[in-house]
Design a protein around this motif. Structure first.
Motif, PDB file in Angstrom:
ATOM      1  N   ILE A 182      21.983 -37.437 -17.500  1.00 42.08           N
ATOM      2  CA  ILE A 182      20.584 -37.731 -17.183  1.00 42.08           C
ATOM      3  C   ILE A 182      19.837 -36.415 -17.108  1.00 42.08           C
ATOM      4  CG2 ILE A 182      18.991 -38.756 -15.507  1.00 42.08           C
ATOM      5  CD1 ILE A 182      21.348 -40.383 -14.428  1.00 42.08           C
ATOM      6  N   THR A 183      18.813 -36.252 -17.933  1.00 39.14           N
ATOM      7  CA  THR A 183      17.982 -35.058 -17.751  1.00 39.14           C
ATOM      8  C   THR A 183      16.642 -35.487 -17.183  1.00 39.14           C
ATOM      9  OG1 THR A 183      16.913 -35.086 -19.909  1.00 39.14           O
ATOM     10  CG2 THR A 183      19.018 -33.939 -19.770  1.00 39.14           C
ATOM     11  N   LEU A 184      16.158 -34.657 -16.301  1.00 31.86           N
ATOM     12  CA  LEU A 184      14.926 -34.965 -15.584  1.00 31.86           C
ATOM     13  C   LEU A 184      14.013 -33.759 -15.678  1.00 31.86           C
ATOM     14  CD1 LEU A 184      13.295 -36.566 -13.364  1.00 31.86           C
ATOM     15  CD2 LEU A 184      14.676 -35.327 -11.705  1.00 31.86           C
ATOM     16  N   CYS A 185      12.771 -33.970 -16.140  1.00 29.60           N
ATOM     17  CA  CYS A 185      11.905 -32.800 -16.279  1.00 29.60           C
ATOM     18  C   CYS A 185      11.397 -32.372 -14.916  1.00 29.60           C
ATOM     19  CB  CYS A 185      10.774 -33.045 -17.261  1.00 29.60           C
ATOM     20  SG  CYS A 185       9.513 -34.167 -16.715  1.00 29.60           S
ATOM     21  N   SER A 186      11.383 -31.060 -14.699  1.00 32.80           N
ATOM     22  CA  SER A 186      11.088 -30.540 -13.366  1.00 32.80           C
ATOM     23  C   SER A 186      10.134 -29.359 -13.401  1.00 32.80           C
ATOM     24  CB  SER A 186      12.390 -30.132 -12.683  1.00 32.80           C
ATOM     25  OG  SER A 186      13.258 -31.226 -12.612  1.00 32.80           O
ATOM     26  N   GLY A 187       9.147 -29.469 -14.247  1.00 28.64           N
ATOM     27  CA  GLY A 187       8.111 -28.443 -14.240  1.00 28.64           C
ATOM     28  C   GLY A 187       7.203 -28.671 -13.042  1.00 28.64           C
ATOM     29  N   THR A 188       6.236 -27.773 -12.871  1.00 27.57           N
ATOM     30  CA  THR A 188       5.355 -27.901 -11.711  1.00 27.57           C
ATOM     31  C   THR A 188       4.571 -29.208 -11.738  1.00 27.57           C
ATOM     32  OG1 THR A 188       5.175 -25.545 -11.487  1.00 27.57           O
ATOM     33  CG2 THR A 188       3.428 -26.846 -10.505  1.00 27.57           C
ATOM     34  N   ALA A 189       4.115 -29.595 -12.945  1.00 28.50           N
ATOM     35  CA  ALA A 189       3.336 -30.825 -13.028  1.00 28.50           C
ATOM     36  C   ALA A 189       4.172 -32.009 -12.553  1.00 28.50           C
ATOM     37  CB  ALA A 189       2.863 -31.054 -14.454  1.00 28.50           C
ATOM     38  N   CYS A 212       2.969 -34.538 -19.504  1.00 22.07           N
ATOM     39  CA  CYS A 212       2.832 -34.499 -18.054  1.00 22.07           C
ATOM     40  C   CYS A 212       2.091 -35.717 -17.519  1.00 22.07           C
ATOM     41  CB  CYS A 212       2.133 -33.229 -17.640  1.00 22.07           C
ATOM     42  SG  CYS A 212       2.929 -31.775 -18.332  1.00 22.07           S
ATOM     43  N   GLU A 213       1.242 -36.278 -18.361  1.00 18.72           N
ATOM     44  CA  GLU A 213       0.505 -37.465 -17.987  1.00 18.72           C
ATOM     45  C   GLU A 213       1.455 -38.557 -17.498  1.00 18.72           C
ATOM     46  OE1 GLU A 213      -2.913 -37.812 -18.496  1.00 18.72           O
ATOM     47  OE2 GLU A 213      -2.770 -39.745 -17.492  1.00 18.72           O
TER      48      GLU A 213
END
Lengths: 466, 153, 646
Positions: C28-35, C72-73
């Motif tokens: 499982i990959t999960l995006c973790s940028g600031t947004a 990011c939306e």
């Protein structure tokens, strides 16, 4: 380098600027933020000129653009005139009452700005802050904030502890702005005249300033070089001439700080000469805010100037009703940088300054006493550790004090005292001391030396002022 | 307002001694530690790093990340980046100002909140965005302001 | 981990890393940028961890927190490997179901997939979503897969191979030649050819030389560099090391905004790892080349993005531009030759050496090669970061990728180039986007901000916003910029306040022209652009404000009034309850009326009025109709739907 300015050929060494090249052949380019003794700043943009290189033209500022071979420069094209006109209109709207701006503007046919008129005085040319940083070296004032909020001032808009009152900023300021600053103490010749008239009494001596009495003495209480400062403070307090004294006391070894003392014990704790400059004005203001009113201030010539300037430019009586300041000025040739002095003593004599018993300057020698032994060297050899700004001060005898005290001009173990006002006279009258003979010539000699140095340094600044 | 721990200031300064060009980094550390840069801290840096006070003050007054005034327990940053601007950030700011009865750049008298504008937090897709302490609140409306602020005591 | 001492070592390590990875293992990959932090990626991550533990699956299922995916939306986004199922807008509540159904039973949860609103179709894979489909993700590719805190992820993708190749097989001159052949232009603003710039730094007299990464990213509305720095810092480090080698520099700086804490943090970790593995430090990959970097946090000043100002900031001074006619490539940090580029530029470099200059040149337009990342934000449906070949049209970016304007509103303009740029109107939507085209249109590429505006954006107010921004962000040193901006703001504030007068537009143009010619730095010379470009394309909107005292977009407070249309008011009481000034007269079953003398135009009534009713409207340029007489305000509820007025 050979280039062409307004169809005239000029030859000039590489490394020069377009402004220098133009002025060398009598072409005038207006400037407001330029001073030959300072790094070019490029802020007012009035010296904008057009250059042509390989057939392409662009606008650059003459004050900092380096000369190039074959460059074609035009200083008066319609485009350039348009730029200067609008810049002057913008400045005039900001500072409508400034003569320098008015006359430059009218030269370019600008009389009534099309913008809302404001009542600023400072055009933010940065000459004051740069002269203070680059030449004098104390950086008492600086630019604050950025963008349209940009201004010039002392930190927190509070009294500066770093300003030495040399007045260099006032010399270079093209407007009234510096004279209107309330937190620094630029003391010009006119200021000195005004202060003397208002606070001092006696005959005016060309070198030693206004004074009514010149004596030498040795206090019965003892102390360095006759201990007259300590004696005057103790007797002054005993005779109710003041309630508190702002003095400099040693802390952490030989380092020092200004403190307010209110009894004999406190005064005695501050005995001894330090030859160091420490934050003083903020302490004075804090004391006043804390309710102290009748205060004796002991300071070097720069500190004396600062206090006088404060009295001159602010209505202290209204701010602190009942205020009464008695100023005891010290003789001072120059002061040293604490860390520098410490390192110097350690390398020169292997003496730990913090453990020294006393230091003094006498007859051109710096003498430090440690472990019962005297070590001495020529003061002139210590130039490297002289505090920033001292070379711009021409006052050896604290000319604006109520009473000045120093060792020069009197026998060993005695102090020289110069009385300059009624308050000074009262103070001397109250003190008990054994008088001795004064050698005025010796004082004059050193005072002249210091003045000459300062005048020479200030002349570089004055020469560049338009 | 946290008392300025001068010992901590000295420790931070110690970490930078002998290095060139570190003044901004040093001030940022002081800012991050105390949330503001006090006169005492400036005096200390001046003394120990041999830099005139006015030069330190100048830097602290120039950079937005540094504050020369003590701040509240919680700091609200309202993003005024272009993306947030076109999505109604000015209204959010108005609403917060109304709610806290302070203007941007000020601190409430009970020292609960300080309110600052910031020119872009870089979460443009989430606009309008406010950042309270370390937490981002994205896609907010003026109606959400009160409940978000209510989370912070 | 022992240092990698050669190209062969690197190859062997990569083989080991890849060999240890079971491609069939669920991941499982999960995006973790600031947004995504702003939308709750942290709580989702915690929920995944918790659920896996509960189910005893921590060994069987891998979890990776990656950088920003760009969309990011719709974040947080998770992708489940090996099937590459993409779920959007995931909440912690969805997690147990995802583990249960998708991980354990290999079933797809429809509701979490992307829904194409036009076709009604669901899309399983990220690359089928229109937002991604029309992009060419080269620089950004690693962000989807790499855990930025794990260097081995980057190595597994072929990371640092380009550096190994350059250090072992190429001379610095050959490196410069290759970049010149690729015609790489700097992505930070002006689009200056990078190869030539690096060469002039290399040729400049003076040692040491410095290479600097600009991650100050001050343009409001742009966050590409942040996402790369947060999501794939090793790519930037690798690019920087290659450039350092070409220039002959042994000292690098990262200048990172301190408002980007995650970037600062991930970069610090990446640098540590790069040192440990031997991609930084002495004798890199056995080549004898030595290179080290220092991180310098930027303290928040837009003007410090200007190159000489940034150099001042690195020296610990106020970030004001230097008044010198000397390029920083000759005299930069500590007056030594210094090269400055932004994050994206450095991140492209490894790609050029992996795939060659020819390949790079095959993408893009005549004058602008490769791809460019844009921050597509504002009033567009799919906001986020998009990477497209240079030359893609504005229309494709905004409509195909961005999904068009929100709420079916009308497109008005797109702002590019940040505060130095301009606003491009509808008639140029088919223009290809590259450095030169945007400049021709009176805007610029800048760092890649693309803020889309709809009909509800007032152009004059937007110009005022930018001028106001610059009033604060200019250093204030030179007269044309400081005083010019102040006066421009004064005029624009007047116009939006309904006090505009004949000659204002000409005055703005006159000030702008002088600022352009006479200002000290690039901030000042471009500061008038937002005003000048809007005057060029939207002059009628300025004139409506000045002559008719009308704001066509219905934004400018002083020029609009709020009014409740009597026939639409349902007396729901929402507006009167929420009005902070008690300016709305009404009550149960009474048509509500705004007392114009009390109204402060906060717009809350407009916001809260139910869209079904839509009774509150904004009026500009025409007088507000007189309030209906009290006697006629009573609403009688009729049978069935709707109301009947008495």
């Amino acid at each position: 380098m050979k280039l062409e300015i307004d169809d005239k050929t000029v030859e000039i060494e590489a490394g020069n600027t377009l402004l220098a090249a133009a002025r060398s052949i009598g072409i005038d380019i207006p400037t407001l933020c330029y001073h030959p003794a300072l790094e070019p700043f490029g802020a007012c943009r009035l010296c904008s000129v057009e250059i042509e290189k390989r057939g392409r033209t662009k606008v650059v500022t003459a004050c900092n653009y380096p000369v190039e071979d074959g460059l074609i420069v035009r200083t008066n094209t319609p485009d350039i005139i348009e730029i200067r006109k609008l810049l002057l209109e913008l400045l005039l709207a900001r500072c409508p009452d400034e003569g320098r701006i008015q006359s430059l503007a009218s030269e370019y046919g600008v009389s009534k700005p099309r913008f809302q008129i404001e009542d600023e005085h400072c055009i933010l040319c940065g000459l004051c802050t740069r002269v203070c940083e680059e030449l004098v070296g104390v950086s008492a004032i600086n630019v604050i904030s950025r963008g349209v909020e940009r201004e010039v001032g002392a930190p927190y808009n509070e009294l500066s502890d770093d300003c030495i009152g040399c007045g260099a900023c006032a010399l270079v300021c093209p407007t009234d702005a510096i004279r209107l600053e309330k937190n620094i103490y630029p003391t010009t010749a006119e200021d000195i005249q005004e202060i003397e008239g208002k606070f001092l009494e006696g005959e005016r001596d060309e070198v030693l300033g206004v004074f009514s009495d010149l004596v030498a003495g040795k206090a019965s209480t003892g102390g360095q070089d006759g201990g007259m400062v300590t004696a005057l403070l103790i007797s002054g307090m005993k005779n109710n001439l003041f309630d508190a004294a702002l003095v400099v006391r040693r802390v952490e070894g030989y380092n020092a700080e200004a403190v307010v003392v209110e009894d004999e014990q406190g005064i005695l704790s501050a005995r001894g000469t330090k030859y160091l400059r420490v934050p003083m004005m903020s302490k004075l203001e804090a004391a006043l805010k804390a309710g102290k009113r009748r205060i004796a201030v002991v300071g070097t010539p720069c500190e004396v100037k600062a206090v006088r300037k404060l009295q001159q430019q602010r209505d202290l009586e209204r701010e602190y009703p009942g205020i009464e300041l008695t100023i005891l000025g010290l003789f001072c040739l120059e002061s040293f940088d604490y860390d520098g002095l410490k390192a110097d003593m350690s390398s020169r004599f292997d003496v730990e300054l913090d453990k020294a018993d006393k230091t003094q300057i006498s007859k051109g020698k710096y003498i430090v006493t440690a472990g019962g032994k005297d070590y001495s060297c020529d003061v002139r050899d210590m130039e490297a550790i002289v505090r920033e700004g001292c070379p711009y001060c021409g006052d050896f005898v604290s000319q604006l004090a109520d009473i000045s005290i120093g060792s020069v001009g009197s026998p060993d173990d005695c102090s020289t005292v110069i009385v300059r006002s009624k308050a000074g006279k009262k103070l001397l009258d109250a003190a008990e001391f054994v008088s001795a003979e004064v050698d005025k010539k010796q004082i004059v000699k050193l005072a002249k030396l210091k003045k000459r140095n300062a005048d020479r340094n200030l002349a570089t600044i004055l020469d560049g002022v338009q | 307002m946290a008392e300025i721990n001068l010992k901590r200031v000295d420790e931070i300064i110690e970490g930078y001694k002998g290095e060139e060009g570190v003044l901004i980094q040093l001030l940022l550390d002081i800012q991050n530690e105390f949330n503001w840069i006090s006169p005492e801290a400036i005096a200390r840096i001046s003394e120990q790093m041999r830099i005139p006070k006015s030069q330190i003050y100048r830097i602290a007054s120039f950079y937005k990340a540094m504050s020369l005034k003590p701040v509240g327990r919680h700091i609200i940053h309202v993003c005024m980046g272009t993306a947030c601007q076109v999505r109604g950030a000015p209204k959010i700011l108005d609403r917060i100002e109304e709610n806290l009865k302070i203007k941007e750049g000020e601190t409430t008298s009970d020292m609960r909140f300080s309110l600052k504008r910031v020119n872009c937090l870089g979460c443009c897709a989430m606009g309008p965005v406010i950042l309270v302490d370390g937490t981002y609140h994205g896609k907010i409306t003026s109606a959400m302001v009160e409940s978000i602020l209510g989370q912070y005591e | 981990m022992p240092r990698i001492r050669s190209k062969a070592d690197l190859k062997a390590l990569r083989k080991t890393i890849v060999g240890h990875r079971d491609l069939n293992k669920p991941y499982i990959t999960l995006c973790s940028g600031t947004a995504c932090h702003a939308t709750g990626s942290d709580v989702v991550a915690a929920a995944i961890q918790e659920e896996l533990e509960k189910q005893g699956l921590t060994e069987e299922v891998g979890v990776r927190r990656t950088g920003c995916h760009g969309f990011c939306e719709r974040g947080p986004i998770i992708i489940i490997y090996p099937e590459e199922i993409c779920y959007l807008n995931v909440t912690p509540e969805d997690v147990p179901e995802i583990i249960e159904k998708t991980i354990k039973e290999k079933q797809i949860i429809d509701r979490l997939l992307y829904l194409d609103s036009e076709t009604g179709e669901r899309k399983v894979h990220e690359q089928d979503i229109p937002f991604y489909k029309y992009q060419t993700r080269l620089v950004f590719s690693g962000n989807l897969w790499v855990d930025p805190t794990n260097i081995e992820d980057y190595i597994a993708l072929g990371g640092y191979r380009a550096l190994a190749k350059v250090l072992n097989e190429m001379t610095p001159e050959e490196v410069l030649e290759e970049v010149k052949r690729a015609n790489l232009r700097g992505r930070g603003g002006g689009g200056f050819p990078a190869g030539w710039k690096w060469e002039s730094t290399r040729d400049a007299a003076g040692e040491p030389k410095y290479v600097i990464v600009n991650c100050d990213e001050g343009d409001p509305g742009a966050y590409m560099d942040r996402s790369i720095m947060e999501g794939n810092p090793h790519r930037v480090i690798e690019g920087l090391a290659i450039v350092a080698y070409a220039i002959g520099s042994h000292h690098g700086f990262f200048y990172v905004r301190q408002e980007y804490p995650l970037a600062v943090n991930n970069l610090a970790i990446a640098l540590e790892q790069a040192k440990e593995y031997g991609f930084l430090g002495a004798d890199i990959l056995g080549s004898g080349f030595e290179f080290d970097v220092i991180v310098h946090r930027g303290a928040g000043a837009f003007v410090s993005g200007e190159s000489s100002a940034l150099m001042n900031a690195i020296e610990g001074k106020v970030g004001e531009p230097r008044p010198k006619y000397i390029h920083t490539s000759e005299s930069g940090v500590w007056d030594k030759p210094s090269n400055l580029n932004n994050v994206e530029t450095y991140a492209i470099v490894p790609l050029i050496f992996e795939k060659g200059a020819e390949w790079f040149c095959s993408i893009g337009t005549e004058g602008s090669k490769g791809t460019k990342i844009f921050s597509l934000v504002g009033e567009v449906n799919n906001t986020g970061l998009v990477e497209v070949p240079m030359g893609t049209t504005l229309r494709d970016i905004i409509y195909k990728i961005g999904g068009g304007i929100r709420s079916g509103k009308r497109f008005k303009g797109v702002q590019t180039g940040g505060p130095s740029g301009g606003i491009i109107p509808e008639q140029y939507l088919d223009s290809p986007v590259d450095f030169d085209e945007l400049t021709k249109l009176g805007s610029m590429m800048g760092s890649g901000g693309m803020i889309v505006m709809d009909e509800n954006t007032c152009i004059v107010d937007l110009a005022r916003y930018f001028v106001d921004f610059l009033c604060e962000e200019s250093c204030g040193k030179c007269v044309p910029c400081r005083e010019g901006l102040r006066r421009m703001r004064e005029i624009l504030e007047g116009i939006v306040a309904g006090k505009g007068k004949e000659g204002d537009i000409a005055m703005l143009e006159e000030i702008g022209a002088v600022m352009k010619k006479a200002s000290l730095c690039a901030l000042g010379t471009t500061a008038a652009n937002p005003a000048l470009s809007t005057i060029r394309y939207f002059r009628d909107e300025y004139e409506a404000h000045i002559k008719d005292k009308r704001c066509p977009a219905l934004v400018c407070k002083a020029l609009i009034s709020y009014y409740i249309e009597p026939e639409k008011c349902t007396a729901c009481l929402l507006c009167s309850k929420n009005c902070p000034e008690d300016a709305i007269d009404g009550g149960k079953k009474m048509i509500h009326v705004i007392d114009q003398s009390k109204c402060i135009k906060c717009g809350i009534c407009y916001d809260v009025c139910p869209s079904k009713a839509g009774a509150v409207i904004k009026i500009s340029g025409t007088p507000v109709p007189a309030p209906i007489p009290e006697a006629k305000r009573k609403i009688a509820r009729g049978k069935g739907k709707g109301e009947r007025r008495v």
